[in-house]
Design an enzyme around this catalytic site. Structure first.
Site, short mmCIF file in Angstrom:
data_model
loop_
_atom_site.label_atom_id
_atom_site.label_comp_id
_atom_site.label_asym_id
_atom_site.label_seq_id
_atom_site.Cartn_x
_atom_site.Cartn_y
_atom_site.Cartn_z
N ARG A 79 -7.16 -16.17 15.91
CA ARG A 79 -8.57 -16.53 15.73
C ARG A 79 -9.35 -15.28 15.34
O ARG A 79 -9.39 -14.32 16.10
CB ARG A 79 -9.13 -17.12 17.02
CG ARG A 79 -10.61 -17.39 16.96
CD ARG A 79 -11.18 -18.04 18.23
NE ARG A 79 -12.62 -18.09 18.10
CZ ARG A 79 -13.49 -17.62 18.99
NH1 ARG A 79 -13.08 -17.10 20.12
NH2 ARG A 79 -14.78 -17.69 18.76
N HIS A 123 -19.88 -15.50 14.44
CA HIS A 123 -19.69 -14.77 15.70
C HIS A 123 -20.79 -13.71 15.78
O HIS A 123 -20.52 -12.51 15.86
CB HIS A 123 -18.27 -14.18 15.76
CG HIS A 123 -17.78 -13.92 17.16
ND1 HIS A 123 -16.63 -14.47 17.69
CD2 HIS A 123 -18.29 -13.14 18.15
CE1 HIS A 123 -16.45 -14.04 18.92
NE2 HIS A 123 -17.44 -13.23 19.23
N GLU A 168 -19.99 -19.27 20.96
CA GLU A 168 -20.87 -19.11 22.13
C GLU A 168 -22.36 -19.16 21.79
O GLU A 168 -23.10 -18.19 22.01
CB GLU A 168 -20.55 -17.80 22.86
CG GLU A 168 -19.13 -17.74 23.38
CD GLU A 168 -18.84 -16.52 24.26
OE1 GLU A 168 -19.65 -15.58 24.28
OE2 GLU A 168 -17.79 -16.51 24.91
N ASN A 295 -14.41 -20.78 26.04
CA ASN A 295 -14.29 -19.35 26.35
C ASN A 295 -14.63 -19.17 27.82
O ASN A 295 -15.71 -19.59 28.26
CB ASN A 295 -15.26 -18.51 25.51
CG ASN A 295 -14.96 -18.56 24.02
OD1 ASN A 295 -14.01 -19.19 23.57
ND2 ASN A 295 -15.78 -17.88 23.24
N TYR A 297 -14.56 -16.35 31.14
CA TYR A 297 -14.34 -15.02 31.71
C TYR A 297 -14.49 -15.01 33.23
O TYR A 297 -13.67 -14.45 33.94
CB TYR A 297 -15.28 -13.99 31.07
CG TYR A 297 -14.89 -13.73 29.63
CD1 TYR A 297 -13.91 -12.80 29.32
CD2 TYR A 297 -15.44 -14.47 28.58
CE1 TYR A 297 -13.50 -12.58 28.01
CE2 TYR A 297 -15.04 -14.26 27.27
CZ TYR A 297 -14.07 -13.32 27.00
OH TYR A 297 -13.66 -13.12 25.70
N GLU A 357 -11.03 -18.16 24.18
CA GLU A 357 -11.13 -16.76 24.65
C GLU A 357 -10.90 -16.74 26.15
O GLU A 357 -11.47 -17.56 26.88
CB GLU A 357 -12.52 -16.14 24.41
CG GLU A 357 -12.82 -15.76 23.00
CD GLU A 357 -14.19 -15.12 22.84
OE1 GLU A 357 -14.71 -14.50 23.79
OE2 GLU A 357 -14.74 -15.26 21.73
C1 PNW Z 1 -17.69 -13.04 24.52
N1 PNW Z 1 -21.49 -12.87 29.77
O1 PNW Z 1 -18.98 -12.60 24.84
C2 PNW Z 1 -17.60 -12.89 23.02
O2 PNW Z 1 -17.25 -14.08 22.36
C3 PNW Z 1 -16.74 -11.76 22.57
O3 PNW Z 1 -17.16 -11.33 21.30
C4 PNW Z 1 -16.79 -10.62 23.59
O4 PNW Z 1 -16.14 -9.46 23.15
C5 PNW Z 1 -16.14 -11.15 24.85
O5 PNW Z 1 -16.75 -12.35 25.30
C6 PNW Z 1 -16.15 -10.16 26.01
O6 PNW Z 1 -17.45 -9.84 26.37
C7 PNW Z 1 -19.54 -12.69 26.10
O7 PNW Z 1 -22.47 -12.12 29.96
C8 PNW Z 1 -20.56 -11.81 26.37
O8 PNW Z 1 -21.09 -13.68 30.64
C9 PNW Z 1 -21.21 -11.88 27.59
C10 PNW Z 1 -20.82 -12.82 28.53
C11 PNW Z 1 -19.78 -13.69 28.25
C12 PNW Z 1 -19.13 -13.61 27.01
#
Ligand code: PNW
Length: 454
Positions: A79, A123, A168, A295, A297, A357
């Site tokens: 991707r 993006h 996002e 995505n 995290y 992601e």
């Molecule tokens: C994503 N948060 O961004 C993006 O899609 C990527 O480009 C980035 O490198 C990756 O996650 C890691 O940060 C985020 O604040 C930025 O929760 C901020 C957040 C989540 C995702």
């Protein structure tokens, strides 16, 4: 890693993700125009280490080497994102063929290596001239996005295997236009809500443009964060519900035909200007999706705001978990809960999911022999993959998983200070060194499955 990793369904798509401004560099090559991230990064004080994406991983000039890394990893998909300002330097009008030539070379090299190209169209690198005309606060940006989607699909529509319109939209809304931590650096809080609507409208118009040119499936990649109330009070629970509506539902409810969640409906934004949400918009936005990109995290903890807070919640650190170098909590079960929760919330309206992601930042440093050991990343990915498997076992249709990211890269407002790669990059020399997590992930994705013998 205790029990062996469970087996995933035959045909499961294994991949890694990147984005254009974070890896390409070559900021002025072949007629590329400026994006809002060029402007932002070149504004003193905006980026943690004062760096820019002018060079980044120099992927624009090294894509062959990076495709070889992908081939060595054994993934079935990659991707990447297309930089709008490479294709249309002013955002609309005449296409620059040389910009598309780069993506055509990349796509053809991927296909030759047996890797499915998965292309994200936006993006976050909006052409600066469109920002000068209002950016995503302006309704016209949605139709310009559809023109751009048409131009990319006209060239690559026969070879891309999955389209992702937006990356996002909520994070681009919140960090780019709500708090101003990201480009274009606007701190409008909830007055930024039209940015969500115009992005989603652009998505819907782009879906139609892509389908007219390409038979490949179409997706959007949303960021999700399960929300935990910080305390047991009713006020904290109400704050958690409000933040869930904003972070998780604002850009999913209308896509799946439910309109906007109460409290965050751009229709309600008080203005004396023409209506933001117009007749027919919600039908455009609810165009059927083939795949929902997820995505993930980390979860978020929130408590009730004080009466003079401008927002009905306050984000607080989620305690009791290990943390990454980004200070994000590591909660693998959050991914299972999120996937199962999407299924519960949307039922049969939910399309098949691909995790587009998932990953983590650690302070990875080569040892004296030049090797990079990142056991924390292996543990993170191992836990999250088990969570995906648990969601599949619970009946959620998940058909793919992409690690963020193939390479250490330029992490937005954090510059080069946060390393998310399976591959270490020495930014002074551009030397790439696969980390131990690269070898670990290769072993996961190249394992024979019962239906696909080695
Ligand atoms: C994503 N948060 O961004 C993006 O899609 C990527 O480009 C980035 O490198 C990756 O996650 C890691 O940060 C985020 O604040 C930025 O929760 C901020 C957040 C989540 C995702």
């Amino acid at each position: 890693m205790t029990a062996p990793m469970p087996t995933f369904p035959a045909g499961f798509r294994w991949g890694v993700s990147t984005s254009a401004y974070q890896i390409e560099g070559a900021a002025t090559a072949d007629g590329r125009g400026r994006s809002i991230w060029d402007t932002f990064a070149h504004t003193p004080g905006r980026i943690a280490d004062g760096s820019t994406g002018d060079v980044a991983c120099d992927h624009y000039h090294r894509h062959r080497e990076d495709v070889a890394l992908l081939a060595g990893l054994g993934v079935s998909a990659y991707r990447f994102s297309v930089a709008w300002p490479r294709v249309l330097p002013t955002g609309s009008g005449a296409v620059v063929p040389a910009g598309l030539d780069f993506y055509e070379r990349l796509v053809d090299d991927l296909l030759a290596a047996g890797i499915d190209p998965v292309a994200t169209l936006f993006h976050w690198d909006l052409p600066q001239p469109l920002q000068d005309r209002g950016g995503w606060l302006a309704r016209d940006t949605a139709s310009h996005f559809a023109e751009y989607a048409d131009a990319v699909a006209a060239r690559l529509g026969d070879r891309v295997k999955l389209w992702i319109t937006l990356n996002e939209p909520f994070i681009h809304l919140s960090l780019g236009h709500g708090t101003g931590a990201h480009a274009p650096g606007q701190a409008l809080l909830l007055d930024a809500l039209p940015v969500a609507h115009h992005q989603l409208l652009g998505h819907g118009l782009a879906v139609a443009a892509l389908r007219a040119r390409s038979t490949a499936p179409v997706a959007i990649a949303n960021n999700y964060s399960p929300v935990v109330p910080a305390g047991r009070t009713d006020a904290d629970r109400a704050a958690a519900a409000a933040y869930h509506a904003l972070h998780n539902r604002l850009c999913t409810d209308p896509l799946l035909g439910r309109g906007y969640p109460p409290g965050f409906d751009p229709t309600e934004v008080p203005t004396g200007t023409p209506a933001v949400v117009r007749d027919g918009d919600l039908d455009v936005i609810a165009a059927p999706l083939d795949v929902l990109g997820v995505n993930y995290y980390h979860p978020s903890a929130v408590r009730a705001g004080t009466p003079d807070d401008p927002l009905p919640f306050e984000l607080v650190p989620l305690t009791g978990h290990p943390r990454t170098a980004f200070d994000w909590p590591v909660v693998p079960d959050g991914l299972r809960d999120l996937l199962v929760g999407l299924r519960t919330e949307y039922g049969d309206a939910l399309p098949p999911i691909q995790v587009t992601e998932n990953g983590c930042a650690y302070d990875d440093v080569p040892d004296t022999r030049g090797r990079v050991h990142d056991p924390e990343r292996i543990a993170y990915l191992d836990g999250h993959l088990r969570a995906v498997h648990a969601a599949i076992a619970a009946g959620v249709e998940v058909t793919g998983y992409f690690v963020w990211s193939l390479l250490d890269n330029w992490e937005w407002a954090e510059g080069f200070t946060k390393r998310f790669g399976l591959t270490h990059v020495d930014f002074a020399t551009q030397r790439r060194t696969p980390k131990s997590s690269y070898t670990w992930f290769r072993d996961v994705v190249t394992r024979p499955t019962p239906d696909q013998p080695a």
